[in-house]
Write a protein that holds these residues in place. Structure first.
Motif, PDB file in Angstrom:
ATOM      1  N   ASN A   5       0.809  -1.233   0.000  1.00 39.80           N
ATOM      2  CA  ASN A   5       0.000   0.000   0.000  1.00 39.80           C
ATOM      3  C   ASN A   5       0.835   1.272   0.000  1.00 39.80           C
ATOM      4  N   PHE A   6       2.101   1.203  -0.381  1.00 37.52           N
ATOM      5  CA  PHE A   6       2.901   2.416  -0.403  1.00 37.52           C
ATOM      6  C   PHE A   6       2.468   3.297  -1.564  1.00 37.52           C
ATOM      7  N   ALA A   7       2.276   4.581  -1.288  1.00 34.58           N
ATOM      8  CA  ALA A   7       1.878   5.536  -2.326  1.00 34.58           C
ATOM      9  C   ALA A   7       2.202   6.933  -1.828  1.00 34.58           C
ATOM     10  N   SER A   8       2.279   7.869  -2.767  1.00 37.21           N
ATOM     11  CA  SER A   8       2.414   9.267  -2.370  1.00 37.21           C
ATOM     12  C   SER A   8       1.120   9.708  -1.717  1.00 37.21           C
ATOM     13  N   LEU A  38      14.284   6.493  10.982  1.00 38.44           N
ATOM     14  CA  LEU A  38      13.109   6.877  10.196  1.00 38.44           C
ATOM     15  C   LEU A  38      12.774   8.354  10.390  1.00 38.44           C
ATOM     16  N   VAL A  39      12.919   8.843  11.618  1.00 45.15           N
ATOM     17  CA  VAL A  39      12.669  10.253  11.893  1.00 45.15           C
ATOM     18  C   VAL A  39      13.689  11.124  11.166  1.00 45.15           C
ATOM     19  N   ALA A  40      14.945  10.723  11.241  1.00 41.29           N
ATOM     20  CA  ALA A  40      16.009  11.526  10.625  1.00 41.29           C
ATOM     21  C   ALA A  40      15.816  11.666   9.119  1.00 41.29           C
ATOM     22  N   ARG A  41      15.197  10.680   8.509  1.00 41.45           N
ATOM     23  CA  ARG A  41      15.002  10.705   7.058  1.00 41.45           C
ATOM     24  C   ARG A  41      13.620  11.234   6.674  1.00 41.45           C
ATOM     25  N   GLY A  42      12.859  11.731   7.655  1.00 41.70           N
ATOM     26  CA  GLY A  42      11.563  12.350   7.372  1.00 41.70           C
ATOM     27  C   GLY A  42      10.483  11.370   6.978  1.00 41.70           C
ATOM     28  N   ILE A  43      10.623  10.102   7.347  1.00 40.94           N
ATOM     29  CA  ILE A  43       9.630   9.098   6.954  1.00 40.94           C
ATOM     30  C   ILE A  43       8.517   8.992   7.993  1.00 40.94           C
ATOM     31  N   VAL A  44       8.858   9.144   9.257  1.00 42.29           N
ATOM     32  CA  VAL A  44       7.832   9.157  10.303  1.00 42.29           C
ATOM     33  C   VAL A  44       7.960  10.457  11.084  1.00 42.29           C
ATOM     34  N   ASP A  45       6.897  10.816  11.747  1.00 37.11           N
ATOM     35  CA  ASP A  45       6.894  12.032  12.551  1.00 37.11           C
ATOM     36  C   ASP A  45       7.820  11.890  13.739  1.00 37.11           C
ATOM     37  N   PRO A  46       8.502  12.959  14.117  1.00 42.89           N
ATOM     38  CA  PRO A  46       9.348  12.907  15.318  1.00 42.89           C
ATOM     39  C   PRO A  46       8.517  13.033  16.579  1.00 42.89           C
ATOM     40  N   ALA A  74       4.489  13.316  -4.410  1.00 40.91           N
ATOM     41  CA  ALA A  74       4.732  12.406  -5.530  1.00 40.91           C
ATOM     42  C   ALA A  74       6.182  12.434  -5.990  1.00 40.91           C
ATOM     43  N   ASN A  75       6.799  13.606  -5.998  1.00 44.55           N
ATOM     44  CA  ASN A  75       8.174  13.695  -6.492  1.00 44.55           C
ATOM     45  C   ASN A  75       9.213  13.254  -5.462  1.00 44.55           C
ATOM     46  N   HIS A  76       8.769  12.828  -4.286  1.00 42.70           N
ATOM     47  CA  HIS A  76       9.685  12.312  -3.275  1.00 42.70           C
ATOM     48  C   HIS A  76       9.396  10.853  -2.937  1.00 42.70           C
ATOM     49  N   ALA A  77       8.394  10.265  -3.594  1.00 44.32           N
ATOM     50  CA  ALA A  77       7.969   8.910  -3.231  1.00 44.32           C
ATOM     51  C   ALA A  77       9.075   7.884  -3.491  1.00 44.32           C
ATOM     52  N   ASP A  78       9.725   7.957  -4.661  1.00 40.05           N
ATOM     53  CA  ASP A  78      10.766   6.966  -4.975  1.00 40.05           C
ATOM     54  C   ASP A  78      11.913   7.036  -3.985  1.00 40.05           C
ATOM     55  N   THR A  79      12.285   8.247  -3.581  1.00 44.98           N
ATOM     56  CA  THR A  79      13.372   8.401  -2.612  1.00 44.98           C
ATOM     57  C   THR A  79      13.005   7.763  -1.277  1.00 44.98           C
ATOM     58  N   GLN A  80      11.777   8.026  -0.823  1.00 40.31           N
ATOM     59  CA  GLN A  80      11.360   7.446   0.451  1.00 40.31           C
ATOM     60  C   GLN A  80      11.304   5.922   0.367  1.00 40.31           C
ATOM     61  N   ARG A  81      10.828   5.409  -0.735  1.00 41.16           N
ATOM     62  CA  ARG A  81      10.744   3.960  -0.892  1.00 41.16           C
ATOM     63  C   ARG A  81      12.135   3.319  -0.839  1.00 41.16           C
ATOM     64  N   ARG A  82      13.089   3.891  -1.555  1.00 45.30           N
ATOM     65  CA  ARG A  82      14.438   3.331  -1.554  1.00 45.30           C
ATOM     66  C   ARG A  82      15.044   3.364  -0.153  1.00 45.30           C
ATOM     67  N   THR A  83      14.796   4.452   0.564  1.00 42.94           N
ATOM     68  CA  THR A  83      15.304   4.556   1.929  1.00 42.94           C
ATOM     69  C   THR A  83      14.693   3.480   2.818  1.00 42.94           C
ATOM     70  N   VAL A  85      13.529   0.562   1.909  1.00 36.91           N
ATOM     71  CA  VAL A  85      14.076  -0.751   1.557  1.00 36.91           C
ATOM     72  C   VAL A  85      15.432  -0.956   2.233  1.00 36.91           C
ATOM     73  N   ALA A  86      16.253   0.080   2.209  1.00 43.44           N
ATOM     74  CA  ALA A  86      17.572  -0.031   2.825  1.00 43.44           C
ATOM     75  C   ALA A  86      17.464  -0.239   4.331  1.00 43.44           C
ATOM     76  N   LEU A  87      16.608   0.527   4.976  1.00 44.25           N
ATOM     77  CA  LEU A  87      16.427   0.362   6.413  1.00 44.25           C
ATOM     78  C   LEU A  87      15.790  -0.981   6.744  1.00 44.25           C
ATOM     79  N   GLY A  88      14.886  -1.434   5.871  1.00 40.57           N
ATOM     80  CA  GLY A  88      14.257  -2.730   6.089  1.00 40.57           C
ATOM     81  C   GLY A  88      15.260  -3.857   6.106  1.00 40.57           C
ATOM     82  N   GLU A  89      16.218  -3.808   5.205  1.00 42.49           N
ATOM     83  CA  GLU A  89      17.258  -4.837   5.175  1.00 42.49           C
ATOM     84  C   GLU A  89      18.142  -4.755   6.417  1.00 42.49           C
ATOM     85  N   GLN A  90      18.420  -3.543   6.849  1.00 40.85           N
ATOM     86  CA  GLN A  90      19.301  -3.359   8.007  1.00 40.85           C
ATOM     87  C   GLN A  90      18.654  -3.862   9.292  1.00 40.85           C
TER      88      GLN A  90
END
Length: 598
Positions: A5-8, A38-46, A74-83, A85-90
């Motif tokens: 369900n990831f979307a902009s 996640l907070v540092a990368r602006g993905i979740v609220d601090p 919308a123009n930041h969705a791909d960046t957030q998704r890639r971030t 994925v990287a954190l998910g693996e870590q």
């Protein structure tokens, strides 16, 4: 890592929720490190809860967690998704599920649950955000707030879990109370309560105004109740219901649901914590037994319980109790059914006093009081005995003394509440006054018993029934500090005065009351004033004058009333008495007391 369900963002200012399921359990320190990343990368609220873990279950390990997500432009969705994925693996994330809904009208919701402003995120692409806001996510064809609300309109064929009370809830809905209870299926996960609360926050974010909201969690039966009251929603009733169902279906994607039932919250769920009840309520999230009872009959319904593994004994007992409540105790056949079902519940779970109460109600409804009294004596439990006395007071007042005699006072303190004591003390005073003195010690030791006994004594004293009032005060006057309000000591000293009760002066009782009450005087000037009146009846002038001096030092004291009280006529010419009041006008008076009535 699987992403769902990831979307902009689909509106200018959405509330978002990110639920992470881990491939292996995380300890609290690792989870905090993930939240900080996640907070540092602006993905979740601090939000404080995201960083400190305050909303995470206090368990050593966590398998699932819900965080306040910032849906990207919308123009930041791909960046957030890639971030992600990287954190998910870590951090060994197995599944990341995303949910979003537009905010309602209330800024208080935003500050309470998603406190950091999303303005800077929206400003990154204001044009995209405006375009997204114009697109309704439900496809209903309008750009209103209601049309942007995500909804789910289930059918019997496509619902992944049974729904109780749907679609009837659409017609029954009012602004007073709304909620649903859900029962979780699947294996228990460490952290599931926090995820449930995260979905509660996502749900109420869409509401404009409300008085109370909350989530009640029953960890024993893995059930939860979502609720809100006195609310406004930016859409019609149908949208309100279907948005809540969307919340439930979204929850089902991360925590599988076994059943859902529409129901509001009871008083215990809403106010229990304010009254000191910190336990978990028993939440019944559906009643398949009732469906079988009405479709196939009593025998089939009870046979269904034999093979149950999903529902506990307590839940099954509650289901049968709901069927019992539908029976009319004044109708002979239905009363027999109610008694038979209640006895089945008691055999299933011997602690079910609610079922015993239904047996008693049905028996009394059929005029079989003596049989009900016999059951109470056999059970030897105080709860049913008190309930029988309550039924008798309403339907057979002349049988109340017999019911009260069956109450085992020795076990009262272990379970009775202040409300129980309030009924018992008034019933004993009215129907069995000869039992008053013997019943008081047990009532005093109950939780909330002293304030209720004091209230009854106050009423009796003001009615002129001083003998019974003083009998109650005798039992509670020296209760441990903190169990009674200052008013009790004030009225007790007033009631013990011979000038008021017209009884002989009783020096021993007078002195006992003074020892118990005077230490509370600084909190209430009237305690000191009444104490002076008691001392003067004992002929103790020095103690009388000292209490009057202390009373006068209180800001709220009524000095003219004290000076002119006829109780002090014998010392009115004493210079020490006169000095206490020498600053008063000879013909002055206290300000009148204004009493407001509603």
């Amino acid at each position: 890592m699987q992403i769902k369900n990831f979307a902009s963002r689909d509106s200018a200012d959405p509330a978002g929720l990110l639920v992470l399921r881990f491939a292996k359990s995380l300890d609290r320190g690792t989870l905090r490190a993930l939240c900080d990343a996640l907070v540092a990368r602006g993905i979740v609220d601090p939000a404080p809860d995201a960083r400190s873990g305050e909303l995470v279950d206090p368990e050593a390990l966590v398998e699932v967690v819900g965080l306040p997500w910032r849906p990207p432009a919308a123009n930041h969705a791909d960046t957030q998704r890639r971030t992600l994925v990287a954190l998910g693996e870590q951090f060994a994330v197995r599944t990341a599920s995303f949910f979003q809904a537009p905010y309602g009208l209330s800024p208080e919701i935003r500050s309470a649950y998603f406190p950091e402003s999303l303005t800077e995120v929206i400003d990154e692409d204001a044009e995209t955000g405006a375009a997204a806001a114009a697109e309704p996510v439900t496809g209903s064809g309008s750009g209103t707030a209601a049309s942007r609300m995500p909804v789910w309109r289930p059918t019997e064929a496509d619902s992944p879990f049974p729904l109780d009370g749907y679609p009837a809830i659409i017609e029954e809905l009012d602004w007073y109370d709304l909620g649903c209870a859900v029962k979780l299926g699947g294996p228990r996960l460490a952290g599931e309560e926090q995820v449930l609360r995260a979905f509660q926050h996502l749900w109420i974010a869409s509401y404009g105004q409300f008085r109370h909201e909350g989530l009640s969690y029953d960890p024993v039966h893995r059930s939860a109740g979502f609720w809100i009251d006195r609310w406004s929603f930016p859409g019609p009733d149908e949208e309100t219901v279907h948005h809540l169902l969307w919340i439930a279906r979204s929850l089902h994607e991360v925590l599988p649901l076994a059943r859902l039932r529409f129901q509001g919250a009871g008083m215990v769920q809403k106010y229990g914590a304010f009254l000191g009840d910190t336990g978990h309520p028993c939440i019944l999230a559906g009643n398949p037994l009732r469906e079988i009872f009405h479709a196939e009959g009593e025998a089939s319904a009870l046979a269904w319980t034999a093979g149950q593994t999903l529902w506990s004994v307590a839940e099954i007992a509650a289901m049968v109790t709901e069927v019992i409540e539908e029976q009319d105790p004044t109708h002979p056949d239905e009363a027999i059914t109610a008694i038979r079902l209640a006895e089945w519940v008691i055999a299933l779970d011997g602690e079910q006093d609610t079922a015993r109460a239904y047996v008693l109600f049905a028996l009394v409804g059929q005029g079989r009081f003596d049989e009900a009294l016999g059951r109470v004596r056999d059970w030897e439990r105080p709860g049913p005995a008190v309930y029988l006395a309550q039924i008798a007071e309403e339907h057979m007042p002349d049988r109340v003394p017999a019911a009260l005699a069956a109450v085992p006072m020795s076990g009262l303190s272990a379970w009775a509440t202040g409300q129980t004591v309030a009924f018992l003390i008034r019933a004993v005073v009215e129907h069995a006054p000869d039992r008053l003195a013997s019943a008081l010690p047990a009532m005093r030791e109950t939780a909330g018993g002293v304030p209720e006994l004091a209230e009854c004594a106050h009423e009796l004293a003001y009615e002129g029934n001083f003998v019974q009032a003083l009998t109650i005060y005798d039992a509670i006057i020296d209760a441990p500090a903190g169990r009674a309000a200052p008013m009790m000591y004030q009225v007790a000293l007033w009631a013990v005065q011979a000038d008021n009760n017209h009884l002989p002066v009783q020096p021993e009782r007078h002195r006992r009351y003074l020892r118990a009450c005077v230490p509370h005087g600084p909190a209430n000037w009237a305690i000191l004033y009444n104490a002076a009146c008691v001392w003067i009846e004992l002929g103790e002038v020095e103690e009388t004058l000292e209490c009057l001096r202390l009373a006068r030092a209180c800001d709220s004291a009524r000095p003219y009333q004290m000076r002119d009280d006829r109780s002090f006529r014998s010392i009115a010419h004493d210079l020490r008495f006169q000095r206490i009041f020498e600053d008063l006008d000879e013909h002055g008076a206290d300000e009148p007391i204004v009493r407001l009535s509603l």
